[in-house]
Design a protein around this motif. Structure first.
Motif, PDB file in Angstrom:
ATOM      1  N   THR A 298       0.653  -1.291  -0.136  1.00  0.00           N
ATOM      2  CA  THR A 298       0.029  -0.150  -0.085  1.00  0.00           C
ATOM      3  C   THR A 298       0.944   1.332   0.143  1.00  0.00           C
ATOM      4  N   THR A 299       0.182   2.352  -0.412  1.00  0.00           N
ATOM      5  CA  THR A 299       1.061   3.627  -0.420  1.00  0.00           C
ATOM      6  C   THR A 299       1.597   3.963   0.814  1.00  0.00           C
ATOM      7  N   ILE A 300       0.907   3.982   1.590  1.00  0.00           N
ATOM      8  CA  ILE A 300       1.463   4.350   3.102  1.00  0.00           C
ATOM      9  C   ILE A 300       2.355   3.414   3.892  1.00  0.00           C
ATOM     10  N   GLY A 301       2.219   2.215   3.605  1.00  0.00           N
ATOM     11  CA  GLY A 301       3.058   1.142   3.864  1.00  0.00           C
ATOM     12  C   GLY A 301       4.625   1.096   3.192  1.00  0.00           C
ATOM     13  N   LEU A 302       4.315   1.137   1.929  1.00  0.00           N
ATOM     14  CA  LEU A 302       5.498   1.384   1.048  1.00  0.00           C
ATOM     15  C   LEU A 302       6.483   2.514   1.739  1.00  0.00           C
ATOM     16  N   THR A 303       5.553   3.883   1.675  1.00  0.00           N
ATOM     17  CA  THR A 303       6.388   4.784   2.036  1.00  0.00           C
ATOM     18  C   THR A 303       7.201   4.727   3.392  1.00  0.00           C
ATOM     19  N   GLY A 304       6.496   4.163   4.227  1.00  0.00           N
ATOM     20  CA  GLY A 304       7.000   3.890   5.662  1.00  0.00           C
ATOM     21  C   GLY A 304       8.243   3.015   5.625  1.00  0.00           C
ATOM     22  N   PRO A 363      11.950   9.641  18.586  1.00  0.00           N
ATOM     23  CA  PRO A 363      11.622  11.029  18.212  1.00  0.00           C
ATOM     24  C   PRO A 363      12.667  12.051  18.106  1.00  0.00           C
ATOM     25  N   GLY A 364      12.894  12.576  17.007  1.00  0.00           N
ATOM     26  CA  GLY A 364      13.895  13.540  16.463  1.00  0.00           C
ATOM     27  C   GLY A 364      15.045  12.868  15.962  1.00  0.00           C
ATOM     28  N   THR A 365      14.832  11.698  15.726  1.00  0.00           N
ATOM     29  CA  THR A 365      15.903  10.891  14.802  1.00  0.00           C
ATOM     30  C   THR A 365      15.265  10.562  13.372  1.00  0.00           C
ATOM     31  N   ILE A 366      16.283   9.894  12.677  1.00  0.00           N
ATOM     32  CA  ILE A 366      15.713  10.192  10.954  1.00  0.00           C
ATOM     33  C   ILE A 366      14.848   8.875  10.961  1.00  0.00           C
ATOM     34  N   GLY A 367      14.718   8.005  11.861  1.00  0.00           N
ATOM     35  CA  GLY A 367      13.578   6.665  11.893  1.00  0.00           C
ATOM     36  C   GLY A 367      12.357   7.012  12.393  1.00  0.00           C
ATOM     37  N   PHE A 368      12.125   8.240  12.899  1.00  0.00           N
ATOM     38  CA  PHE A 368      10.708   8.322  13.681  1.00  0.00           C
ATOM     39  C   PHE A 368       9.600   8.386  12.744  1.00  0.00           C
ATOM     40  N   VAL A 369       9.823   9.089  11.543  1.00  0.00           N
ATOM     41  CA  VAL A 369       8.481   9.411  10.672  1.00  0.00           C
ATOM     42  C   VAL A 369       8.441   8.008   9.950  1.00  0.00           C
ATOM     43  N   GLY A 370       9.499   7.532   9.524  1.00  0.00           N
ATOM     44  CA  GLY A 370       9.300   6.191   8.937  1.00  0.00           C
ATOM     45  C   GLY A 370       8.574   5.012   9.628  1.00  0.00           C
ATOM     46  N   ALA A 371       9.080   4.943  10.972  1.00  0.00           N
ATOM     47  CA  ALA A 371       8.685   3.917  11.926  1.00  0.00           C
ATOM     48  C   ALA A 371       6.957   4.163  11.935  1.00  0.00           C
ATOM     49  N   GLU A 372       6.778   5.455  12.183  1.00  0.00           N
ATOM     50  CA  GLU A 372       5.020   5.760  12.341  1.00  0.00           C
ATOM     51  C   GLU A 372       4.411   5.442  11.140  1.00  0.00           C
ATOM     52  N   LEU A 373       4.960   5.668   9.913  1.00  0.00           N
ATOM     53  CA  LEU A 373       4.194   5.383   8.504  1.00  0.00           C
ATOM     54  C   LEU A 373       4.097   3.903   8.497  1.00  0.00           C
ATOM     55  N   LEU A 374       5.373   3.180   8.988  1.00  0.00           N
ATOM     56  CA  LEU A 374       5.129   1.861   8.574  1.00  0.00           C
ATOM     57  C   LEU A 374       4.129   0.964   9.443  1.00  0.00           C
ATOM     58  N   ILE A 375       4.280   1.486  10.953  1.00  0.00           N
ATOM     59  CA  ILE A 375       3.187   0.971  11.599  1.00  0.00           C
ATOM     60  C   ILE A 375       1.577   1.394  11.222  1.00  0.00           C
ATOM     61  N   GLU A 376       1.692   2.558  10.721  1.00  0.00           N
ATOM     62  CA  GLU A 376       0.128   2.994  10.242  1.00  0.00           C
ATOM     63  C   GLU A 376      -0.295   2.116   9.321  1.00  0.00           C
ATOM     64  N   GLY A 377       0.667   1.973   8.043  1.00  0.00           N
ATOM     65  CA  GLY A 377       0.331   0.990   6.760  1.00  0.00           C
ATOM     66  C   GLY A 377       0.095  -0.141   7.405  1.00  0.00           C
ATOM     67  N   ALA A 378       0.831  -0.779   8.131  1.00  0.00           N
ATOM     68  CA  ALA A 378       0.683  -2.098   8.666  1.00  0.00           C
ATOM     69  C   ALA A 378      -0.724  -2.523   9.505  1.00  0.00           C
ATOM     70  N   VAL A 379      -0.992  -1.527  10.242  1.00  0.00           N
ATOM     71  CA  VAL A 379      -2.379  -1.537  11.059  1.00  0.00           C
ATOM     72  C   VAL A 379      -3.582  -1.456  10.142  1.00  0.00           C
ATOM     73  N   GLN A 380      -3.380  -0.882   8.877  1.00  0.00           N
ATOM     74  CA  GLN A 380      -4.610  -0.662   7.917  1.00  0.00           C
ATOM     75  C   GLN A 380      -4.837  -2.140   7.395  1.00  0.00           C
ATOM     76  N   ILE A 381      -3.767  -2.961   7.162  1.00  0.00           N
ATOM     77  CA  ILE A 381      -3.903  -4.310   6.973  1.00  0.00           C
ATOM     78  C   ILE A 381      -4.396  -5.117   7.675  1.00  0.00           C
ATOM     79  N   ASN A 382      -3.505  -5.117   8.978  1.00  0.00           N
ATOM     80  CA  ASN A 382      -3.928  -6.243  10.171  1.00  0.00           C
ATOM     81  C   ASN A 382      -3.319  -5.619  11.245  1.00  0.00           C
ATOM     82  N   PRO A 383      -4.232  -5.279  12.204  1.00  0.00           N
ATOM     83  CA  PRO A 383      -3.677  -4.600  13.658  1.00  0.00           C
ATOM     84  C   PRO A 383      -2.730  -5.603  14.250  1.00  0.00           C
ATOM     85  N   LEU A 384      -3.050  -6.919  14.242  1.00  0.00           N
ATOM     86  CA  LEU A 384      -1.747  -7.608  14.780  1.00  0.00           C
ATOM     87  C   LEU A 384      -0.490  -7.543  14.021  1.00  0.00           C
TER      88      LEU A 384
END
Length: 462
Positions: A298-304, A363-384
Motif C-alpha cells: 500500500t502507498t502508506i506502508g511502502l512509504t514507511g 523522536p527527533g531522529t531520522i527513523g521516527f517518521v518512517g517507523a510511524e508510517l510503517l506501523i500505520e500502513g501495517a495496522v490498515q492491513i491487520n492490527p496484529l
C-alpha cells in the motif's frame, strides 16, 4: 541553452572498479587506504551528482546525451538508470563505503582489503542503478564473491556461507529464467515468484535461513560483513524482481516470515553475549521490518518501508562502525561483563546511543517518521501486524540499551593505552550524527521523495 551531459552513474561505477586495480598494486597499506579514500570520495561526488541529475528535464537530458554518449554505448543506453527509488540509495551506499574506509584505524589496515572494498562498491552501485532483471540477477550473484574471497584468504570456514549463497544464486537464476524464458502458462503461474521469493528470503537472512549471517560476522572482518549486509540489496531485489509479478499470497508470505524474523531476532539480540552476534541479530530484526512494509504493497506502508530502509542503512551502519571502532581498541567485545569505556571514548558512546535510538525510530531522529508510517500502513492491513512491529521495536530498544550499559558503564576501565577517538573517526561520526539528527528534525524532503517512489511502485504493480 545546451547543457553538458556527464554520465554520472557510469562514472560512479567505473571509479571504484578501476580504483580497485590501482589500489591493489600498492604495497604500503597506509598509502592504499589514502588512495582508496580519495577514490571513494570521488565516487560519492559522482553518486550525488547522479541524484541531482534526476531533476534535469528530459528534453535537456536527451539533447545533452547526444554530445557525450561514449560510456552509454559501452554499457547500453538503458542499462544503468536512476529513478525515485534508487536516487538516494546511490549516494547513501557510496557514503557508507567512504565512512568505513575513513573509520579504519592504522591497526586494522593490514587486515582490511581496500581493493576488495572498492570492487564491492562498484558492484553494489551497479546493482542499485539497474532495473533490467537479468542484469540485477548477474550483479547480485557477483556481489556474493568478495566476502567469499576474503574468507578464503583468512583461512576461515566457507561452507555455511557458500552453501547459502549458492542456493540463493540457483533459485534466483531459476526463478528469473522461468519468468523470462518460460511459456505463457509458466509466466502466469506462481512458480517463478515463489523461486524468486525463496532467493530473496535467503539473501535477507529470514528465519530459518539466517545462519549464514552470524557465520559471516563471526569469520569475516567486521568492515566486510558490514558493507555486505547494511545496504539492504536484498530488499532492492525484492522491489525490482518480486513486487511487480508476485501474487498477493506470495507477498503476504514474505511479510509473515519477515515479521516472525523481526520478533525472533529482537529476542535473540537481548540474550547475546558476543557484540558481533548482537549486532547481527539487531540488524536482522530491523531489515526484516523493511521487508514487512515492502510486501504490504500500500502507498502508506511502502512509504514507511522506504523511509525505514534509509534510516536502517544510515543508523545501523553507524552503529556497526561504532562497534568496529571499539573492537579496534579492545579486541572482540563481550557483552557478558561491564567494560566502562565512557570516560575514554565519550563520543563513541554518544554515537552508539544515537544510532541505536535512530534505528528504533526515537523522536527527533531520522527513523521516527518512517517507523510511524510503517506501523500505520501495517495496522490498515491487520492490527496484529502493527502490534508485532511495535513489539519488535520495543525489544530492539531494550537490547540496544542493554548493550550500551554493558559497553560504556558499570565499572571504571583502567588501561595504559590511549583509547581516545582519532580525528578520521571523529569526522565520520560527526557526519553520521548530522545526518541522523538532521533527517529527524527536517524529514519532509526525505518523506516526500519516498512517497513519490512508493506511488510509482504501486502503479507498476497494478
Amino acid at each position: 541553452m545546451t547543457h553538458l551531459w556527464i554520465p554520472w552513474i557510469e562514472l560512479a561505477i567505473l571509479l571504484p572498479l578501476f580504483g580497485a586495480l590501482w589500489v591493489r598494486r600498492l604495497r604500503d597499506p597506509d598509502v592504499a587506504r589514502l588512495h582508496s579514500l580519495w577514490i571513494a570520495g570521488a565516487t560519492l561526488a559522482s553518486a550525488c551528482a547522479a541524484w541531482l541529475s534526476l531533476h534535469v528535464t528530459p528534453q535537456d537530458a536527451g539533447l545533452a546525451r547526444e554530445q557525450f554518449d561514449l560510456v552509454a554505448h559501452i554499457f547500453g543506453s538503458d542499462l544503468f538508470v536512476i529513478d525515485e527509488l534508487s536516487a538516494p540509495l546511490l549516494p547513501l551506499s557510496a557514503l557508507l563505503f567512504l565512512l568505513t574506509g575513513l573509520a579504519t584505524l592504522r591497526t586494522k589496515v593490514r587486515r582490511f582489503s581496500f581493493s576488495s572494498m572498492l570492487v564491492s562498491e562498484a558492484i553494489l552501485l551497479a546493482t542499485l542503478a539497474c532495473k533490467e532483471p537479468w542484469a540485477i540477477v548477474t550483479l547480485l550473484s557477483l556481489g556474493t564473491l568478495p566476502p567469499w574471497f576474503e574468507l578464503c584468504e583468512r583461512n576461515k570456514p566457507t561452507r555455511v556461507y557458500m552453501f547459502h549463497m549458492s542456493l540463493f544464486v540457483v533459485l534466483l537464476v531459476a526463478g528469473q529464467a522461468l519468468q523470462s524464458l518460460g511459456g505463457e502458462a509458466i509466466r502466469h503461474s506462481p512458480l517463478p515468484a515463489v523461486l524468486l521469493m525463496a532467493a530473496i528470503l535467503i539473501r535477507n537472512g529470514i528465519v530459518p535461513l539466517h545462519c549464514w549471517l552470524t557465520d559471516l560476522f563471526e569469520n569475516a572482518s567486521f568492515g566486510t560483513a558490514l558493507l555486505f549486509v547494511t545496504p539492504l540489496v536484498g530488499a532492492y531485489a525484492a522491489v525490482r524482481l518480486v513486487l511487480p509479478i508476485a501474487p498477493d499470497w506470495v507477498l503476504r508470505s514474505i511479510a509473515l516470515l519477515s515479521l516472525v524474523t523481526a520478533v525472533y531476532a529482537a529476542c535473540m539480540a537481548l540474550v547475546q553475549q558476543d557484540a558481533r552476534r548482537f549486532f547481527c541479530y539487531l540488524f536482522l530484526s530491523h531489515s526484516s521490518l523493511v521487508l514487512v512494509g515492502l510486501e504490504v504493497a500500500t502507498t502508506i506502508g511502502l512509504t514507511g518501508a522506504l523511509c525505514v530502509w534509509i534510516s536502517v542503512v544510515l543508523s545501523l551502519a553507524g552503529f556497526g562502525l561504532t562497534l568496529r571502532s571499539i573492537e579496534a581498541r579492545t579486541g572482540r567485545l563481550s557483552l557478558a561483563k561491564f567494560h566502562g569505556l565512557y570516560e575514554h571514548t565519550p563520543l563513541l558512546a554518544i554515537l552508539f546511543l544515537l544510532t541505536g535510538l535512530g534505528s528504533i525510530g526515537f523522536p527527533g531522529t531520522i527513523g521516527f517518521v518512517g517507523a510511524e508510517l510503517l506501523i500505520e500502513g501495517a495496522v490498515q492491513i491487520n492490527p496484529l501486524v502493527g502490534t508485532a512491529i511495535v513489539i519488535a521495536g520495543a525489544l530492539d530498544g531494550l537490547a540496544m540499551l542493554h548493550a550500551y550499559f554493558r559497553v560504556f558503564t558499570g565499572v571504571r576501565h583502567v588501561t595504559s593505552i590511549d583509547l581516545r577517538i582519532r580525528w578520521p573517526e571523529e569526522i565520520a561520526m560527526l557526519i553520521l550524527i548530522a545526518l541522523i539528527i538532521g533527517g529527524g528534525l527536517y524529514p519532509q524532503p526525505g518523506v516526500s521523495s519516498r512517497y513519490h517512489a512508493a506511488v510509482r511502485l504501486v502503479e507498476q504493480r497494478r
